[in-house]
Design an enzyme around this catalytic site. Structure first.
Site, short mmCIF file in Angstrom:
data_model
loop_
_atom_site.label_atom_id
_atom_site.label_comp_id
_atom_site.label_asym_id
_atom_site.label_seq_id
_atom_site.Cartn_x
_atom_site.Cartn_y
_atom_site.Cartn_z
CG ASP A 59 -6.71 0.76 5.94
OD1 ASP A 59 -5.62 0.50 6.50
OD2 ASP A 59 -6.80 1.58 4.99
CD1 TRP B 242 -5.79 7.36 4.22
CD2 TRP B 242 -5.50 6.29 2.28
NE1 TRP B 242 -4.64 7.85 3.63
CE2 TRP B 242 -4.44 7.21 2.45
CE3 TRP B 242 -5.53 5.51 1.13
CZ2 TRP B 242 -3.43 7.37 1.50
CZ3 TRP B 242 -4.52 5.67 0.18
CH2 TRP B 242 -3.49 6.59 0.37
CE LYS C 61 0.37 4.69 6.18
NZ LYS C 61 0.85 5.90 5.62
N1 PMP Z 1 -4.90 3.15 4.22
C1 PMP Z 1 -4.39 4.10 5.01
C2 PMP Z 1 -5.08 4.41 6.31
C3 PMP Z 1 -3.23 4.78 4.63
O1 PMP Z 1 -2.72 5.73 5.41
C4 PMP Z 1 -2.60 4.44 3.41
C5 PMP Z 1 -1.31 5.08 2.96
N2 PMP Z 1 -1.00 6.28 3.43
C6 PMP Z 1 -3.20 3.47 2.61
C7 PMP Z 1 -4.33 2.82 3.06
C8 PMP Z 1 -2.58 3.07 1.32
O2 PMP Z 1 -1.46 2.33 1.61
P1 PMP Z 1 -0.37 1.87 0.54
O3 PMP Z 1 0.30 3.10 0.07
O4 PMP Z 1 0.49 0.98 1.34
O5 PMP Z 1 -1.11 1.17 -0.55
#
Ligand code: PMP
Length: 425
Positions: free
Chosen positions: A236, A164, A260
Site C-alpha cells: 500500500d 492502515w 495524497k
Molecule cells: N492506506 C493508507 C496508507 C492511507 O493513508 C489511507 C487513507 N488515508 C488509506 C489506505 C485508505 O484510503 P482510502 O480513503 O482512499 O480508502
C-alpha cells in the site's frame, strides 16, 4: 492567450516515448496515442496562464494557504491553474472534461497519457498493468486477497507498522488466512522490524506492507524480500506514491489512493504484474477483479474521469520537474528541516518515530507541554498554515509535506515552531 506545443505536457510525452530505448520500458502498443485533432496546438501550457500566482509560496494576495492535510491534500498550484484554465472549454471541445463521455477521443487521450507518464515516472515495464480504479485504497484491502489467493484457505503474511496495515490485515481475514508476522502496535507504531528476524510463512501467497503509514509517520526505506520466491510482495503506497523512485519489479502489486501525492480523491491506482491477473476467487465482484479492468484499460464502466485527468496533469508536472529522483531530493530536504527543528528543540517538540524510519511525507510530533497544542494549531492556522492537527487516534500535530508542499511552506512552519517555543518556554 499564448499557446505552445513545444513545452506542453503532450509534446513531452511524444518526446519521451520516441526516445525510449529499453524495450522493457516500451509503452505497450495498447497505449500508443493518437492525438485527437482538436488537441493539436490548442493545449495551453501552464506558463501561458496569466494569473499572477507564485507557484512556490502562499500569500495573502492569492488567498492560498500552506495546507498540511494528510489527504485529500495539497496539489501543485500550477496543476490547479492549468485545470482551471481548461475547465470551462476543454481543448476547444466546447465542454468541460467533467461533462465528457469516458469513451470520447479526448478522454481516451487523457487516460492513456496519464498511464504513459506514470510508466515513465516509475519505469514500469510492460510486464505490469496500470489500473485506475474506484473505491479507495480501502477497497484494495479486499481486492488484493481476492485476486491473489485462489482459495480462501491460502495464507498471506502481514507486517503491520501502523493503522492502515492493520486495517488491510483485518479485511484480508474475510478472504484468506493472513498471518500477522510482525506488529508494531505494542510500541505504538514507531518502528519497522529488521527483515532478517521475520518468521515468514513458507506457503504465503503474498507478503503485505504499508510502505508509509500516514497516521504514524513510519516509512519503509527498503523493502523485505519474501523468503519464498513464489511469495508476492504487495505494498500500500497511498501516502508516498511518486514521492521517490521505486523499483516496481520487486513488487507483484502496488496500490495507492491518489489523494495524497498525485491527485484528488476518487481514483486509486493499482500496478499489478500481469501474470497475477485472472486467478481471482470465484466470489470476486466483477469490479474488484483486476482482469475486468486490465482487459478494458480501466474503462469497463465509468471511471472517475476528472480525478484521472488531474492525476495526468500531476504526472506531467513531475516529469517536468525532472522525475522522481529530483522530487525525492526536495522531499528529503523538506523533511530534514522539520525533523532537525524537532530534534534541536531540547525535547520541546517530540517525534516518537525511530529516526531511521521517519516518513518523508507525514511528520507527527507532540509538544512537551501538551496543553499548548491547541494554541499551536490555532496560531499556525492564523498564519495560513492549516490542517496541522494530528490524527484523532494519536493526537498532537502532524505535518503532511507531500510533493506539492513548497519548501517555503516548511521553512515557514519551522520558523513558526522556533518562535512559538521562544514565546512559550
Ligand atoms: N492506506 C493508507 C496508507 C492511507 O493513508 C489511507 C487513507 N488515508 C488509506 C489506505 C485508505 O484510503 P482510502 O480513503 O482512499 O480508502
Amino acid at each position: 492567450m499564448a499557446t505552445s506545443t513545444a513545452s506542453s505536457p503532450n509534446s513531452l510525452l511524444f518526446h519521451q516515448s520516441s526516445s525510449r530505448k529499453s524495450s522493457s520500458l516500451a509503452i505497450p502498443s495498447s497505449l500508443r496515442l493518437s492525438k485527437p485533432s482538436s488537441l493539436s496546438l490548442r493545449r495551453i501550457s501552464c506558463t501561458a496562464v496569466t494569473t499572477p500566482l507564485s507557484v512556490s509560496s502562499s500569500s495573502a494576495s492569492t488567498g492560498r494557504v500552506f495546507n498540511f492535510a494528510a489527504g485529500p491534500a495539497i496539489l501543485p498550484e500550477s496543476v490547479i491553474l492549468e485545470a482551471q484554465a481548461e475547465l470551462f472549454n476543454y481543448q476547444g471541445s466546447g465542454m468541460s472534461i467533467m461533462e465528457m463521455s469516458h469513451r470520447s477521443k479526448e478522454f481516451d487521450y487523457v487516460i492513456k497519457k496519464a498511464e504513459s507518464d506514470l510508466r515513465s515516472l516509475l519505469s514500469i515495464s510492460d510486464d505490469y498493468s496500470v489500473l485506475f480504479l474506484q473505491g479507495g485504497a480501502t477497497t484494495q484491502f479486499a481486492a488484493v486477497p481476492l485476486n491473489l489467493c485462489a482459495s480462501p484457505d491460502s495464507t498471506a503474511d502481514f507486517i503491520v507498522t501502523g493503522s492502515w496495515g492493520d486495517k488491510a490485515f483485518k479485511e484480508a481475514q474475510k478472504f484468506c488466512k493472513p498471518n500477522l508476522i510482525w506488529s508494531g502496535k505494542a510500541e505504538k507504531y514507531t518502528k519497522i522490524p529488521s527483515f532478517d528476524s521475520l518468521q515468514q510463512s513458507p506457503d504465503a501467497r503474498y507478503l503485505h506492507i504499508c510502505a508509509n503509514e500516514t497516521i504514524h509517520g513510519v516509512e519503509f526505506k527498503d523493502y523485505p524480500t519474501p523468503a519464498n520466491k513464489d511469495t508476492i510482495l504487495v505494498a500500500d503506497m497511498s501516502s508516498n506514491f511518486c514521492s521517490k523512485p521505486v523499483d516496481v519489479s520487486r513488487f507483484g502489486v502496488i496500490y495507492a489512493g491518489a489523494q495524497k501525492n498525485v491527485g484528488p480523491s476518487g481514483v486509486t491506482i493499482v500496478i499489478v504484474r500481469k501474470d497475477l491477473i485472472g486467478n481471482a476467487q470465484p466470489i470476486t465482484p466483477v469490479m474488484l477483479d483486476y482482469k475486468t479492468h486490465a482487459d478494458t484499460l480501466s474503462l469497463y464502466n465509468t471511471p472517475p474521469c476528472f480525478a484521472i485527468y488531474i492525476c495526468g496533469l500531476v504526472f506531467a508536472d513531475l516529469l517536468k520537474k525532472g522525475g522522481l529522483a529530483e522530487v525525492e531530493k526536495i522531499n528529503a530536504k523538506k523533511a530534514g528541516l522539520l525533523y532537525d527543528t524537532i530534534d534541536a528543540s531540547g525535547g520541546y517538540y517530540v517525534c516518537p518515530v525511530e529516526k531511521s524510519v521517519r516518513s518523508l511525507m507525514n511528520v507527527p510530533f507532540t509538544l512537551r507541554q501538551s496543553e499548548l497544542e491547541k494554541t499551536f494549531i490555532a496560531e499556525a492556522s492564523k498564519e495560513d498554515m492549516v490542517q496541522l492537527k494530528g490524527h484523532r487516534s494519536v493526537g498532537g500535530m502532524r505535518a503532511s509535506i507531500y510533493n506539492a508542499m513548497p519548501l517555503a511552506g516548511v521553512e515557514k512552519l519551522v520558523a513558526f515552531m522556533k518562535d512559538f517555543q521562544a514565546r512559550n518556554p
